[in-house]
Each structure stands twice: as C-alpha cells, then as structure tokens.
Write a protein that holds these residues in place. Structure first.
Motif, mmCIF file in Angstrom:
data_model
loop_
_atom_site.group_PDB
_atom_site.id
_atom_site.type_symbol
_atom_site.label_atom_id
_atom_site.label_comp_id
_atom_site.label_asym_id
_atom_site.label_seq_id
_atom_site.Cartn_x
_atom_site.Cartn_y
_atom_site.Cartn_z
ATOM 1 N N PHE C 2 0.922 -1.499 -0.043
ATOM 2 C CA PHE C 2 0.064 -0.166 -0.105
ATOM 3 C C PHE C 2 1.135 1.140 0.075
ATOM 4 O O PHE C 2 1.473 2.462 0.930
ATOM 5 C CB PHE C 2 -1.034 0.082 1.237
ATOM 6 C CG PHE C 2 -2.067 0.771 1.170
ATOM 7 C CD1 PHE C 2 -3.018 1.354 0.417
ATOM 8 C CD2 PHE C 2 -2.239 1.800 2.608
ATOM 9 C CE1 PHE C 2 -3.403 2.257 -0.047
ATOM 10 C CE2 PHE C 2 -2.462 2.523 2.430
ATOM 11 C CZ PHE C 2 -3.819 3.407 1.326
ATOM 12 N N ILE C 3 1.482 2.009 -1.737
ATOM 13 C CA ILE C 3 2.495 2.657 -1.130
ATOM 14 C C ILE C 3 1.970 4.158 -2.232
ATOM 15 O O ILE C 3 2.123 4.784 -1.528
ATOM 16 C CB ILE C 3 3.681 2.546 -2.084
ATOM 17 C CG1 ILE C 3 4.342 1.321 -1.270
ATOM 18 C CG2 ILE C 3 4.498 3.312 -1.984
ATOM 19 C CD1 ILE C 3 5.482 0.141 -1.672
ATOM 20 N N PRO C 5 -1.366 5.598 -3.280
ATOM 21 C CA PRO C 5 -3.211 5.035 -4.129
ATOM 22 C C PRO C 5 -3.593 5.545 -4.719
ATOM 23 O O PRO C 5 -2.812 6.166 -6.132
ATOM 24 C CB PRO C 5 -3.568 6.613 -2.704
ATOM 25 C CG PRO C 5 -2.506 7.092 -2.165
ATOM 26 C CD PRO C 5 -1.048 6.874 -2.532
ATOM 27 N N ARG C 6 -4.501 5.324 -5.129
ATOM 28 C CA ARG C 6 -4.911 5.449 -6.531
ATOM 29 C C ARG C 6 -4.239 6.784 -7.177
ATOM 30 O O ARG C 6 -3.735 6.951 -8.777
ATOM 31 C CB ARG C 6 -6.283 5.708 -6.586
ATOM 32 C CG ARG C 6 -7.407 4.882 -8.266
ATOM 33 C CD ARG C 6 -9.055 5.102 -7.743
ATOM 34 N NE ARG C 6 -9.449 5.345 -8.942
ATOM 35 C CZ ARG C 6 -9.922 4.570 -9.572
ATOM 36 N NH1 ARG C 6 -8.986 3.739 -9.945
ATOM 37 N NH2 ARG C 6 -10.645 5.667 -10.983
ATOM 38 N N PRO C 20 3.294 9.005 -0.405
ATOM 39 C CA PRO C 20 2.599 9.883 0.514
ATOM 40 C C PRO C 20 2.028 9.236 1.786
ATOM 41 O O PRO C 20 1.812 10.634 2.743
ATOM 42 C CB PRO C 20 0.786 8.462 0.172
ATOM 43 C CG PRO C 20 0.821 7.805 -1.221
ATOM 44 C CD PRO C 20 2.461 7.768 -2.024
ATOM 45 N N LYS C 21 2.778 8.626 2.516
ATOM 46 C CA LYS C 21 3.295 8.351 4.198
ATOM 47 C C LYS C 21 3.572 9.756 4.341
ATOM 48 O O LYS C 21 3.447 9.639 5.623
ATOM 49 C CB LYS C 21 3.778 7.012 4.705
ATOM 50 C CG LYS C 21 4.813 7.420 4.016
ATOM 51 C CD LYS C 21 5.808 5.882 4.768
ATOM 52 C CE LYS C 21 7.183 5.900 4.388
ATOM 53 N NZ LYS C 21 7.659 6.812 5.391
ATOM 54 N N ILE C 23 4.242 12.568 2.845
ATOM 55 C CA ILE C 23 2.818 13.917 2.474
ATOM 56 C C ILE C 23 1.719 13.719 3.615
ATOM 57 O O ILE C 23 1.474 15.090 3.756
ATOM 58 C CB ILE C 23 2.486 13.471 1.299
ATOM 59 C CG1 ILE C 23 3.156 13.223 -0.129
ATOM 60 C CG2 ILE C 23 1.287 14.603 0.760
ATOM 61 C CD1 ILE C 23 3.072 13.466 -1.342
ATOM 62 N N ILE C 158 6.516 5.207 9.405
ATOM 63 C CA ILE C 158 6.268 3.971 9.451
ATOM 64 C C ILE C 158 5.737 2.958 8.778
ATOM 65 O O ILE C 158 4.141 3.615 9.707
ATOM 66 C CB ILE C 158 7.315 2.764 9.712
ATOM 67 C CG1 ILE C 158 8.725 3.573 10.371
ATOM 68 C CG2 ILE C 158 7.694 1.230 9.696
ATOM 69 C CD1 ILE C 158 9.364 2.499 11.414
ATOM 70 N N VAL C 159 5.026 2.533 7.466
ATOM 71 C CA VAL C 159 3.696 2.035 6.980
ATOM 72 C C VAL C 159 3.445 0.302 6.779
ATOM 73 O O VAL C 159 4.707 0.336 6.080
ATOM 74 C CB VAL C 159 2.928 2.769 6.477
ATOM 75 C CG1 VAL C 159 1.867 1.863 5.986
ATOM 76 C CG2 VAL C 159 2.258 4.403 6.949
ATOM 77 N N ARG C 160 3.195 -0.413 8.148
ATOM 78 C CA ARG C 160 3.215 -1.158 7.536
ATOM 79 C C ARG C 160 1.881 -1.793 6.972
ATOM 80 O O ARG C 160 1.206 -1.384 7.636
ATOM 81 C CB ARG C 160 3.199 -2.137 9.157
ATOM 82 C CG ARG C 160 5.221 -1.856 9.364
ATOM 83 C CD ARG C 160 5.108 -3.272 10.644
ATOM 84 N NE ARG C 160 5.074 -4.202 10.630
ATOM 85 C CZ ARG C 160 5.531 -5.380 12.145
ATOM 86 N NH1 ARG C 160 4.634 -5.058 12.724
ATOM 87 N NH2 ARG C 160 5.090 -6.874 11.444
ATOM 88 N N ASP C 161 1.804 -2.804 6.637
ATOM 89 C CA ASP C 161 0.695 -3.700 5.668
ATOM 90 C C ASP C 161 0.393 -4.583 6.291
ATOM 91 O O ASP C 161 1.615 -5.081 6.445
ATOM 92 C CB ASP C 161 1.101 -4.070 4.002
ATOM 93 C CG ASP C 161 1.099 -3.212 3.571
ATOM 94 O OD1 ASP C 161 -0.002 -2.083 2.521
ATOM 95 O OD2 ASP C 161 2.487 -2.156 3.045
ATOM 96 N N GLY C 175 8.864 -4.964 2.983
ATOM 97 C CA GLY C 175 7.806 -3.412 3.854
ATOM 98 C C GLY C 175 9.265 -2.974 3.190
ATOM 99 O O GLY C 175 10.711 -2.953 3.088
ATOM 100 N N ILE C 176 8.503 -1.545 3.049
ATOM 101 C CA ILE C 176 9.283 -1.000 2.911
ATOM 102 C C ILE C 176 9.753 0.324 4.408
ATOM 103 O O ILE C 176 8.753 0.401 5.440
ATOM 104 C CB ILE C 176 8.693 0.996 2.213
ATOM 105 C CG1 ILE C 176 8.827 0.485 0.678
ATOM 106 C CG2 ILE C 176 9.404 2.447 2.558
ATOM 107 C CD1 ILE C 176 8.262 1.956 -0.611
ATOM 108 N N TRP C 177 10.678 -0.101 4.245
ATOM 109 C CA TRP C 177 11.662 0.761 5.863
ATOM 110 C C TRP C 177 11.487 2.434 6.450
ATOM 111 O O TRP C 177 11.104 2.689 7.347
ATOM 112 C CB TRP C 177 12.586 0.005 6.581
ATOM 113 C CG TRP C 177 12.473 -0.950 6.742
ATOM 114 C CD1 TRP C 177 13.387 -2.427 6.753
ATOM 115 C CD2 TRP C 177 12.205 -1.522 8.625
ATOM 116 N NE1 TRP C 177 13.064 -3.386 7.274
ATOM 117 C CE2 TRP C 177 12.504 -3.392 8.225
ATOM 118 C CE3 TRP C 177 11.646 -0.391 9.142
ATOM 119 C CZ2 TRP C 177 11.667 -3.604 9.494
ATOM 120 C CZ3 TRP C 177 11.078 -1.246 10.398
ATOM 121 C CH2 TRP C 177 11.159 -2.585 10.606
ATOM 122 N N THR C 179 11.731 6.076 4.130
ATOM 123 C CA THR C 179 12.147 7.189 2.625
ATOM 124 C C THR C 179 13.164 7.946 3.382
ATOM 125 O O THR C 179 14.068 8.701 2.974
ATOM 126 C CB THR C 179 11.211 7.623 2.988
ATOM 127 O OG1 THR C 179 10.670 7.852 3.651
ATOM 128 C CG2 THR C 179 10.034 6.151 2.045
#
Lengths: 188, 188, 188, 188
Positions: C2-3, C5-6, C20-21, C23, C158-161, C175-177, C179
């Motif tokens: 989920f990196i 969005p549409r 987006p995380k 932003i 940090i965004v975890r799915d 996942g992305i650790w 940025t």
C-alpha cells in the motif's frame, strides 16, 4: 511488558543493563557455542557477562570501576557460575586474553578498544559494539573497517508485545523503541 | 541485509527456516543454559535444533517427515554435533522425554502439542510457539492459559539494518518486517 | 503493498518522489488548511506540490531544473489544478513570496534554504525538511535552532501493511522501512 | 514526544481521539481535496471531523451521544469553522448524504455501517475504518469485500521520534506503538 525474563528479575541492577532482546541478537549472530571464550567490557551490572557465561566456556569481564564489578560479582554468586573472571582494567590499554571467540564492547568511545579486540580475537572471531547513538555507530564501524575487520553490520532490534485476549488481539499501545545499535564485525 | 550470519550460510535449507533474530529471542528469553535439555518440533531444516544444540546439553528433535530429518541430519554432520537425537514422530501423540527445560513448537496447530509439552517440561520450564498468524497466536496463548501455563507473553522481533557510511547514516530502505510471533509460556 | 494510492498511479514520475505516508504527515502536522499559501522546493516530479495544491489555496513550487518542472507541469495539467506557480529558481538565493504558511524543502543541503524560508513564512508558519540521512537531519535541525525556529521535531514514519484474510491475519513479510526523516520547525 | 501538533493542543478532548499520524494517512491516502464532501462517524471529540473540515468542502459528522457532539461543537467554534454539520444519529440505520467522497468510521462494530457507507459514497469514493483490534479489522475488510468494495488495504502507521542533538542522534527510547489499524476500501 516483556522486557525482563524471569532470570533477570532476580539480578541486581546498578548501571544501565543490556536487555535480553539485544543479548539474544549477540548470542545468535556472533556464532558462539559451548566451547567459546568471550571477553566482555565493560562489566556494568554483569547481565551480558552472565548471559554469556551461562552458555559459553569462559567469560573474561573487564570494568574500570570496582563498584560495578562488585554488583556483577553478587549476580554471579546468585547464579553459582564458576566460569567468569572479573578484571578491574582498561581494555583501551590491554586485553590479556588471546584466541577468543567473541569480544563485546559496551562503553563510551568503544572504538578505541577495537585494536586490542582484534589482537584478542581468533581468526573468524566476532566483535560486537553496543552503541546508543548514530555518531558512535559511525565511528565504531569505520574504525573497524580501517582495522581490517570484515562482515561489518549494524542492526537495531525492536521487540513489540502483542496483547492476546479472547477478543482484542493487537500490539500494545506503547513500548520500548530504542536501546542501542549493535555493530557486528569479524576478524578475517 | 543482515539476516543469515556466517554459520547459517553453510547450512542446507529445505522447509522454511527460523531466522537468527527469532532464535536469539528464544535463547535469551527461555532461560536455557549449557545444562539444558531441549525438545524441538518440527525439525524442519534443523536450524533451531542446531542452534540449541550448539549451546545446550542435548536436543531431542521431532518431525513427521523423514526427508526433513535427512536435511537436518546433514546439517548436524556438517557441524559435527553429537548431542542431537532426531525422531520421526508426532508430538501431538507423544513426547517421550521428561524433565526438559525447553520445548519449541513450529508446526501448524501447534497448540495441540501443548498438553504433551507440559508433561515433558520440568517445573519452571518454558514452551515457545513460533506462529506466523494472529489467529494461531490466539489459539496457542489461550490454550496455554487453559492448561495452567503462566508468564504467557507474545512478541514480534523486528531487526532493522542501519546503513553506515562516512556520510549518509540511515536505516536501509526495505527489509524483513515479519516472520512469526513468538509465544512464551512457563510451566508453574 | 500500500504505497501509492490511486491518484498517484496516474502521475508521471521523474526524480525520486515523496510517498503518501510522508505527505500525510506533512498535511496533518503542519497545520495547513484551505486558505494556506505554500512554498515547495524542489519541485521534483511534483507529487508534494500537487498534494498541497489539491488541499490548499496556492502553491509556489521551485526547482533548479526545467526538465523536472516540465514533468510536474504535465502532472498539474492531468489533474487540472490552477493554483500552482512553478518557478525555475534557487531558494538558497531567494524566495519571492512572503507571509506563507508552509515551506517544504526536499533537496541536498536544504539547511541552506532555512534563512530564506524563515523570511518567507508568516509568524506561526512551519518549515519541513525531507531528509534521508541522519547527518542531514542534524545539520537542518541545529541550523533551524540557531535561526530561532521553535517546536523543532524530527520524525520517521513507518507504514506496515497488514495481510487480512479469512484465516491468516499477519503483517506482510517485507516492506518499506525508510524513505526520509521529516524535520518540522515553526517560526515564532 | 511529537504526538499533538500545535493546533490540537488547543482542542477539547472527551472520548479517545484519532492522532495526527492516522489523520495524515487518511488525508493522503483517501484522495480527498478542497471540493470533497465527507461523512465522519462517530464524531467523538471531533478531531478528525475538524481536520477534514479544515481542508475539504463540507463534513457531515454523526454520533449517538449528544455530550460528544457538544465537545466537538466547542472545538468547531474555537476554530471558527462553518462547514460542519453535526447530527445525533445512528449510521448503522441511515446516512442521509449521498454522492460523498469519503466516509470515515470509528466506532465498535463499524462493519455494520459499511452498507450505508457504500450507498452514501460516489463511485470512486473511499471508506476508512479506524480499528484497534485485528479481529475488528478482519470483520471490516471481509465485509467490505463481500459488499463489492475494491482496493481494500489495511495499514498500521508508526511514527518514531528522532532525538537530534549536537552529539547523540538516536531514536527516542520509548514511544507510541499502536493506536489502530486503518482499513481503506473504495466503491467501484
């Protein structure tokens, strides 16, 4: 919160201790076994010294302060361990032992002990720095590199507690984020 | 990335292995030492069995599949360990050993082995479940509770690599987020 | 994972974009609203410029490179936004606007733009630095402090799915650790 | 710790609030802009309602409890927002609005509001569930799937504070680990 397993609850605590999460990483990533000889400096409250002694052959534990060694000695007695040698001494100046499998360093400016650590280690042996700050990590890792250590890695270990109930499984709301980075390096 | 220490690079790998980060947590949180007797089920590729055998007195390792035991046996030989007993057998039905210090369970529906694990453990001994999913964790922890285990804790261990350079110290961009939860429980 | 969005899937991408995380953190922590005037430098692919323009009154977006502005201009057209002014210019030398609510800085050595950012901001306005490395963060935060900025905070988001299924809810394996760090500072 | 930005410090707080880290994710991942119409239920202390109203066209905010709406109304007044409509009502029974861009749901059993949320949303609109527990997440995501929602994602947002000093840059020792999961789903 799951920070101190049962064993550690009994131990005396003077200076800041190394938590089991970090001890676990040292145990599994250093490659030590029952036949290993370890050097641990500084002793502090002796938690890492004791954890290593419970699993390895012998631990040589150095600290500059006698009062810290006295706390660690009490903890050693409580667990009836007979394979620890405490030394009041400065590893920046000298590490007497040679051919050791692991040297762990938890002290300010521990990069200054890397040269002696390398002399003490056998080929293939590991040095681990326990370092709270990013600047310390950089000094330690770059010094290790310049001294010819290989396989240099820096990690941060984060342990999250999961609250488990009949209804309502979720991570706990707060927790420990950071203790220190661990820098691993190997003598070629 | 810092996932497999040097030792593990040599080992054969069949079924999914338990990573050193999780092995480290088991070592430091279970309270085992050089005199400990462990039961590990299922054997899988034998990484946990071997890690325990390198530090403890003896490991009894169970798996339903002979081909997995064959892989683990090759790994045992490579490291010349003489303190492992492999058994093709079903721990849901029976664990022969008694008075053991640690039982580790990594298999589907491992909560079904908890009753036998409790019989095998000495008082104060620890059982650890390695469980990828939250539903499994719930079943395991609630079953452990209903069987009278105490000090039940569930944790997730996350290891972040720090990229260390002369200029540009930062966590790595990607990494391993999740392997499995560890549920610890102790026999009173 | 989920990196993106549409909305972002449609946008062109030249230089490295802000996700987006990050932003989202800028939107919710800077205190901007529909009446806010923002300055964004450098423009890059324009994702942050566009995200701000979709929610604020006007965004002035600076970059040294015309080819980057061209990409961002294409993205602006695609979304039919009429409240963005692109300027080929060097914010280290000059920011024309004054009385602005937010200045966002994503460029090497962005601490060199802090003096002009402070001039451009209204009292109570926020500057945000997007900085991948710890050394950059230190230079930025200490410079902000020496220039009299207040409420200086540095965060990492940090965004975890979470993988959600009928059976088998668990965090994703990788996942992305990291940025970049975000440094927030406010003009008194 | 960097939890409440300046704006939120002024606001009254009754029931548990949604933190800016989660509000930021909703803002950047839902795709809303200045022209968006939002429905927020339950109102609670009104932090999310207010955050949305500061950036969007209009927010319709529902709660079962008048005392909560009274707190949120005070917060609305303090910020002089004129684009919020509070309604004492049960979104499980009815959402009056149609053609809205975003529906946010923060209440027990919020999956029961998904059917009405779908009716209220325009094509392409987003529903977001704010859910502390894994079981709630599963019920919500599976219900959304069975109702024909698409692009269903669940995330957990973790914000770490970095302590920045002349010497001693490091993550803070403790912090907030978990507030709630966010489940995003889109009406086709």
């Amino acid at each position: 919160m799951f920070i101190y397993p049962r064993l550690y609850n009994k131990l005396k605590r003077g200076p800041q201790v190394i938590l089991p999460k970090d001890i676990g990483m040292i145990l599994s990533h250093s490659g030590i076994d029952k036949n290993s000889i370890c050097v641990d400096a500084g002793t502090g409250s002796g938690w890492l010294t004791i954890s290593l002694a419970r699993l390895c052959k012998h631990v040589y534990s150095y600290d500059l302060r006698e009062d810290f060694i006295a706390i660690a000695e009490k903890n050693r007695e409580m667990l009836a361990l007979d394979n620890i040698t405490f030394t009041k001494g400065d590893v920046f100046k000298k590490i007497k032992e040679t051919n050791v499998d692991l040297v762990t360093l938890d002290m300010p400016s521990s990069e200054k002990a890397l040269k002696n650590a390398k002399k003490a280690l056998k080929s293939g042996g590991t040095v681990v720095g326990y370092l709270p700050h990013t600047e310390q990590v950089k000094r330690f890792a770059l010094k290790a590199q310049s001294l010819g250590f290989i396989d240099i890695y820096t990690v941060e270990t984060i342990v999250r507690d999961l609250l488990v109930r009949k209804e309502g499984v979720r991570p706990t709301n707060t927790g420990i984020w950071h203790t220190a980075y661990l820098v691993f390096a190997r003598k070629p």
